[in-house]
Design a protein around this motif. Structure first.
Motif, PDB file in Angstrom:
ATOM      1  N   CYS A  68      46.396  14.262 -31.253  1.00  0.00           N
ATOM      2  CA  CYS A  68      45.430  13.203 -30.960  1.00  0.00           C
ATOM      3  C   CYS A  68      43.998  13.723 -31.161  1.00  0.00           C
ATOM      4  N   ALA A  69      43.234  12.974 -31.969  1.00  0.00           N
ATOM      5  CA  ALA A  69      41.841  13.369 -32.267  1.00  0.00           C
ATOM      6  C   ALA A  69      40.854  12.829 -31.245  1.00  0.00           C
ATOM      7  N   GLY A  70      41.339  12.467 -30.044  1.00  0.00           N
ATOM      8  CA  GLY A  70      40.419  12.020 -28.996  1.00  0.00           C
ATOM      9  C   GLY A  70      40.057  10.563 -29.131  1.00  0.00           C
ATOM     10  N   ILE A  71      38.988  10.185 -28.460  1.00  0.00           N
ATOM     11  CA  ILE A  71      38.567   8.778 -28.488  1.00  0.00           C
ATOM     12  C   ILE A  71      38.242   8.374 -29.920  1.00  0.00           C
ATOM     13  N   ASP A  72      38.531   7.120 -30.248  1.00  0.00           N
ATOM     14  CA  ASP A  72      38.175   6.605 -31.572  1.00  0.00           C
ATOM     15  C   ASP A  72      36.650   6.526 -31.633  1.00  0.00           C
ATOM     16  N   GLY A 126      39.440  16.366 -26.967  1.00  0.00           N
ATOM     17  CA  GLY A 126      38.857  15.434 -26.005  1.00  0.00           C
ATOM     18  C   GLY A 126      39.937  14.690 -25.225  1.00  0.00           C
ATOM     19  N   ALA A 127      39.957  13.352 -25.381  1.00  0.00           N
ATOM     20  CA  ALA A 127      40.954  12.547 -24.669  1.00  0.00           C
ATOM     21  C   ALA A 127      42.371  13.011 -24.998  1.00  0.00           C
ATOM     22  N   GLY A 128      42.566  13.558 -26.202  1.00  0.00           N
ATOM     23  CA  GLY A 128      43.889  14.058 -26.592  1.00  0.00           C
ATOM     24  C   GLY A 128      44.263  15.301 -25.792  1.00  0.00           C
TER      25      GLY A 128
END
Ligand code: ACO
Length: 263
Positions: A68-72, A126-128
């Motif tokens: 996951c690359a975090g927040i879009d 990040g979020a990921g």
């Protein structure tokens, strides 16, 4: 499972059940599984609506080369993410409730009824990274890379990741990792205990772990996870008392029901 699951695909998620093992897959690989509020709400809905009662293991993984690359990042642009309602600004009275709604997508993964495993290949940013931290266990492919990027973008990590990070690596290292926002290789992640295992064949390793986690008696496993989770916040005396009480409850609950008296 309910018939209408269009919301799941719309949120960029997949959900599969195989016996007592449920798998949640982030499925926006063309964006490296970047997350939106809709995805966070979708994760929460999986926990509250789709998870079968007898689930013992929840695997969280991502399609494609990155976990996951975090927040879009389009969330921070004027155009936003297509199909995604604009987020409330920080001055709005509902701002913190909005973030609480996002956090619900991460919180349920600690439920003592099951053990959650993050199966991470490639980037968890990040979020990921916080999603991986929300799981009880992390298994990393040897190409995995972790990064708490938020402070580099002018944000704090607010998706429930700060507590597990400090508990796993300790306060000084957590400060260093977050305030440099540097990347952590899989090898370093294992040294810091952010990964239980670093493996070449992620799917095989996670399947083996999921099978191993079903070797114990379900009610005992649940009660034990609950005990372990409260140990850090308890004194020795409090924890010893919690052990006694948990044992009593478990033994009482596993007793066969008394035979009915003859009429
Ligand atoms: N948001 C939106 N789109 C993204 C994101 C993201 N976070 N990450 C990747 N994408 C898109 C790219 O724009 C690209 O789209 P395109 O094909 O239309 O050009 C596609 O996904 C593939 O990304 P690449 O960068 O080409 O993939 P690569 O494998 O080379 O790199 C990496 C992957 C390292 C994850 C890189 O995409 C990246 O750095 N992404 C941003 C990470 C980030 O800063 N996230 C925010 C963290 S803070 C937080 O989560 C609160």
């Amino acid at each position: 499972m309910p018939a209408d699951l269009t919301w799941l695909g719309d949120a960029g998620l997949k959900f599969d059940v195989d016996g007592a093992v449920a798998t949640v897959t982030l499925a926006r690989k063309e964006r490296r599984n970047a997350m939106t509020p809709r995805m966070w709400h979708g994760l929460a809905r999986i926990g509250s609506e789709l998870l079968p009662a007898g689930t013992r293991v929840v695997i969280v993984t991502g399609e494609g080369p990155s976990f996951c690359a975090g927040i879009d990042l389009r969330m921070f642009t004027a155009d936003g993410v297509p199909g995604e309602p604009p987020a409330l600004p920080p001055e709005h009275e509902g701002f913190e409730a909005q973030v609480k709604g996002y956090q619900a997508g991460f919180m349920w993964l600690r439920d003592p009824r099951f053990v959650s495993i993050a199966a991470v290949r490639g980037h968890a940013i990040g979020a990921g990274f916080q999603l991986a931290l929300a799981c009880d266990l992390r298994v990393l492919a040897d190409d995995a890379v972790l990064c708490m990027k938020e402070p580099a973008l002018g944000l704090v990590p607010d998706l429930t990741g700060t507590k597990p990070l400090v508990e796993i690596v300790g306060l000084p290292r957590a400060i260093e990792l977050c305030l440099t926002a540097r990347t952590i290789s899989a090898t370093e992640a294992r040294e810091l205990r952010l990964a239980e295992w670093v493996v070449k064949d992620l799917d095989t390793a996670v399947a083996k772990l999921a099978a191993g986690l079903q070797a114990t008696v379900p009610a005992a496993a649940r009660a034990t996870k609950q005990l372990l989770m409260q140990a850090r916040g308890n004194t020795l005396e409090e924890q010893a008392s919690a052990e006694r009480s948990a044992q009593k409850q478990l033994m009482l609950s596993s007793r066969p029901a008394p035979a009915e008296a003859p009429a």
